[in-house]
Design an enzyme around this catalytic site. Structure first.
Site, PDB file in Angstrom:
ATOM      1  N   TRP A 184      18.513   7.453  -8.744  1.00 12.72           N
ATOM      2  CA  TRP A 184      19.567   7.731  -9.415  1.00 12.72           C
ATOM      3  C   TRP A 184      19.398   8.819 -10.396  1.00 12.72           C
ATOM      4  O   TRP A 184      18.519   9.063 -10.975  1.00 12.72           O
ATOM      5  CB  TRP A 184      19.794   6.280 -10.209  1.00 12.72           C
ATOM      6  N   GLU A 225      21.280   5.245  -5.727  1.00  8.57           N
ATOM      7  CA  GLU A 225      22.241   4.481  -6.477  1.00  8.57           C
ATOM      8  C   GLU A 225      23.506   4.929  -7.202  1.00  8.57           C
ATOM      9  O   GLU A 225      23.403   5.875  -7.772  1.00  8.57           O
ATOM     10  CB  GLU A 225      21.218   3.903  -7.581  1.00  8.57           C
ATOM     11  N   LYS A 227      27.259   4.760  -9.453  1.00  6.10           N
ATOM     12  CA  LYS A 227      27.479   4.341 -10.728  1.00  6.10           C
ATOM     13  C   LYS A 227      28.978   4.813 -11.121  1.00  6.10           C
ATOM     14  O   LYS A 227      29.420   5.880 -10.681  1.00  6.10           O
ATOM     15  CB  LYS A 227      26.509   5.147 -11.877  1.00  6.10           C
ATOM     16  N   ASP A 258      24.042  -1.576  -8.427  1.00  6.25           N
ATOM     17  CA  ASP A 258      23.839  -2.305  -9.598  1.00  6.25           C
ATOM     18  C   ASP A 258      24.891  -2.876 -10.100  1.00  6.25           C
ATOM     19  O   ASP A 258      26.053  -2.352 -10.253  1.00  6.25           O
ATOM     20  CB  ASP A 258      23.323  -1.045 -10.414  1.00  6.25           C
ATOM     21  N   HIS A 261      27.425  -1.304 -12.728  1.00 10.00           N
ATOM     22  CA  HIS A 261      27.808   0.018 -12.449  1.00 10.00           C
ATOM     23  C   HIS A 261      29.015   0.059 -12.000  1.00 10.00           C
ATOM     24  O   HIS A 261      29.459   1.044 -11.313  1.00 10.00           O
ATOM     25  CB  HIS A 261      26.948   0.652 -11.476  1.00 10.00           C
ATOM     26  N   HIS A 285      20.422  -3.821  -7.794  1.00  8.36           N
ATOM     27  CA  HIS A 285      20.043  -4.145  -9.219  1.00  8.36           C
ATOM     28  C   HIS A 285      20.513  -5.077  -9.719  1.00  8.36           C
ATOM     29  O   HIS A 285      21.862  -4.780 -10.280  1.00  8.36           O
ATOM     30  CB  HIS A 285      20.006  -2.544  -9.643  1.00  8.36           C
ATOM     31  N   ASP A 293      28.051  -1.358 -19.083  1.00  6.30           N
ATOM     32  CA  ASP A 293      26.949  -1.647 -18.290  1.00  6.30           C
ATOM     33  C   ASP A 293      25.700  -1.583 -19.413  1.00  6.30           C
ATOM     34  O   ASP A 293      24.746  -0.686 -19.298  1.00  6.30           O
ATOM     35  CB  ASP A 293      26.684  -0.130 -17.587  1.00  6.30           C
ATOM     36  N   ASP A 295      23.203  -3.565 -19.845  1.00  5.40           N
ATOM     37  CA  ASP A 295      21.845  -4.027 -19.190  1.00  5.40           C
ATOM     38  C   ASP A 295      21.233  -5.134 -20.028  1.00  5.40           C
ATOM     39  O   ASP A 295      20.006  -5.150 -20.309  1.00  5.40           O
ATOM     40  CB  ASP A 295      20.934  -2.662 -19.306  1.00  5.40           C
ATOM     41  N   ASP A 325      17.259  -5.130 -13.095  1.00  6.18           N
ATOM     42  CA  ASP A 325      17.261  -3.918 -13.837  1.00  6.18           C
ATOM     43  C   ASP A 325      18.069  -4.120 -15.165  1.00  6.18           C
ATOM     44  O   ASP A 325      19.319  -4.315 -15.195  1.00  6.18           O
ATOM     45  CB  ASP A 325      17.898  -2.731 -12.807  1.00  6.18           C
TER      46      ASP A 325
HETATM   47  C1  RNT Z   1      20.953   3.445 -14.862  1.00  5.83           C
HETATM   48  C2  RNT Z   1      20.306   2.997 -13.408  1.00  5.83           C
HETATM   49  C3  RNT Z   1      19.055   3.047 -13.264  1.00  5.83           C
HETATM   50  C4  RNT Z   1      18.204   2.744 -14.185  1.00  5.83           C
HETATM   51  C5  RNT Z   1      16.637   2.695 -14.074  1.00  5.83           C
HETATM   52  C6  RNT Z   1      15.997   2.988 -15.193  1.00  5.83           C
HETATM   53  O1  RNT Z   1      22.321   3.306 -14.966  1.00  5.83           O
HETATM   54  O2  RNT Z   1      20.787   1.503 -13.417  1.00  5.83           O
HETATM   55  O3  RNT Z   1      18.701   2.180 -12.012  1.00  5.83           O
HETATM   56  O4  RNT Z   1      18.643   1.708 -14.985  1.00  5.83           O
HETATM   57  O5  RNT Z   1      16.162   3.831 -13.273  1.00  5.83           O
HETATM   58 ZN    ZN Z   2      20.010   0.334 -11.840  1.00  3.72          ZN
END
Ligand code: RNT
Ligand code: ZN
Length: 442
Positions: A184, A225, A227, A258, A261, A285, A293, A295, A325
């Site tokens: 990523w 990955e 986004k 993810d 994302h 993820h 996003d 997290d 994640d």
């Molecule tokens: C970032 C991505 C990625 C990170 C990690 C730490 O938006 O989700 O996967 O969260 O690599």
């Molecule tokens: Zn991620």
């Protein structure tokens, strides 16, 4: 509480719906969850470069007891692992490299810097996964890496990508299970860009160089990955969904989806059966976005349930790897691991206990009334009793009992870290470290 008795009653109740709880538990116990090391230390890593994380990644909160070095992180992980049922893998970032002397630059990292992790993982029977780190570095300070306009900076990051694939392959071989190496990058723009094309052309070119070397599939799985947006890349992300879907398809890579994302109301669950028509495998993820996003720690949301149901209903478990994640520094970090991992596994169990065959039959008969009615009735089947029994059977605390262990550890291990921090102010070594400007090899 007699969990066995509660389970026996639950088993009968499920049997009336033609669901075999024993089979569900057997399947559940074969699904690995990859635990992200970066929840334990707020994505800081061990490079001690004093660089802010950057890349649009934001960790909020200042709960005491962040792991400050590899030993603390491993100790914290060991506790988390004791409280999470089922097979777990550990997901590392390149920034968690260790060395007795000076750490090599990111473009020169090798397996040596991850030997401790591998030994530790083998000791604990864990598989390992890996990620190149394209943030928290002076050469990523402006948020651009593999698609950077400057060929020197691009080259540095290409070499990092190459180094990480080799490390991941060596890790996979050393652990005896394929290591997913997920790439990523943060590249993107806060505001309108005129040229959306050239950075994507540069990214494709950089990726092709990274993936040029053929490495054994039995030890390495490459994933990329995508986004939609990030903090500071609200208007343009070079590695968008369309970009990486195209890349994964034409280069036969796995795609990483993810959960945070995409547009806030867009769920990745519906993407699984589309993408798996065409790509070999998916890395998920599992995260929880709240309005963006963000997290957040994963909990039993509709989104999580929907993801688990898609994997189970479509028998996709062997083509999917599930990673967590998220990063939350506002609550106990070990609890954050445990809450998210237990929620994810419980969602899988719940999906495995769904009367899918019956629902499918209603659907193919066109009886949508029964489909909806039974879907709703099945919600109150005693999944909790099966879950408690499973936790007991695999030897982890049942129900909220795990929290007592975390509280005890907090008292004896995490809070003293704060006291020590005050005595030796801050992360002195971390801030005093100066990064060697070795530059990319030519
Ligand atoms: C970032 C991505 C990625 C990170 C990690 C730490 O938006 O989700 O996967 O969260 O690599
Ligand atoms: Zn991620």
């Amino acid at each position: 509480m007699d969990y066995q008795r509660a389970y026996r009653l639950a088993r009968e109740q499920f049997a009336e719906w033609s669901i075999d709880t024993e089979r569900a538990l057997e399947t559940l116990d074969q699904i690995p969850l990859s635990l992200h090391c970066w929840q334990g230390d707020d994505v800081a890593g061990f490079e001690a470069s004093g660089q802010p994380i950057g890349g649009g990644l934001a960790v909020t909160g200042n709960y005491p007891g962040r792991a400050r070095n590899p030993d603390e992180l491993r100790r914290d992980l060991r506790l988390a692992l004791r409280l999470i049922p089922g097979p777990t893998r550990l997901n590392l970032h390149a920034s968690y490299a260790e060395s007795t002397g000076r750490l090599p630059e990111r473009d020169a990292l090798g397996f040596d810097q991850f030997r401790n992790w591998v030994d530790w993982a083998n000791e604990h029977g864990l598989g390992l996964d890996f990620n190149p780190t394209y943030f928290a570095h002076p050469l990523a300070a402006d948020g651009w890496t593999l698609s950077h306009l400057d060929p020197g900076i691009r080259r540095f990051w290409i070499h990092h990508g190459i180094a990480c694939r080799r490390i991941a392959a060596a890790i996979g071989a050393a652990c005896g299970s394929p290591c997913v190496n997920n790439l990523w990058i943060p590249d993107g723009s806060k505001d309108q860009v005129i040229d959306r094309r050239a950075p994507r052309e540069r990214l494709a070119e950089s990726l092709d160089q990274i993936f040029a070397e053929s490495l054994p599939a039995e030890s390495l799985i490459d994933a990329v990955e995508c986004k939609l947006f990030g903090l500071g890349s609200e208007s343009y992300v070079v590695g968008s969904h369309e970009f990486y879907l195209g890349y994964a398809l034409t280069r036969r890579k796995w795609l990483c989806l993810d959960a945070g994302h995409f547009h806030p109301t867009e769920s990745i669950a519906d993407k699984v059966s589309s993408v798996l028509q065409f790509v070999d495998g998916l890395l998920l993820h599992v995260s929880r976005g709240v309005r963006w996003d963000s997290d957040h720690v994963v909990i039993a949301t509709d989104d999580l349930r929907a993801i688990a149901l898609e994997l189970v209903r479509n028998s996709y478990l062997d083509r999917v790897r599930i990673g967590l994640d998220y990063f939350d520094a506002s609550i106990n970090r070990i609890a954050a691991w445990v809450i998210g991992a237990r929620a994810a596994r419980k969602a899988l169990l719940s999906a495995l206990l769904e009367p899918t065959d019956r629902l499918r039959r209603f659907e193919s008969d066109g009886d949508f009334t029964s489909r909806l009615a039974l879907l709703e009735e099945a919600q109150s089947l005693p999944v909790g009793a099966v879950w408690d029994y499973y936790c007991e059977r695999v030897g982890v605390p049942v129900g909220r009992a795990w929290l007592d262990e975390v509280r005890e550890y907090e008292r004896t291990e995490l809070l003293p870290r704060v006291a020590v921090d005050r005595a030796l102010p801050g992360d002195a070594a971390r801030l005093g470290f100066t990064l060697s400007k070795s530059g990319p090899p030519s």
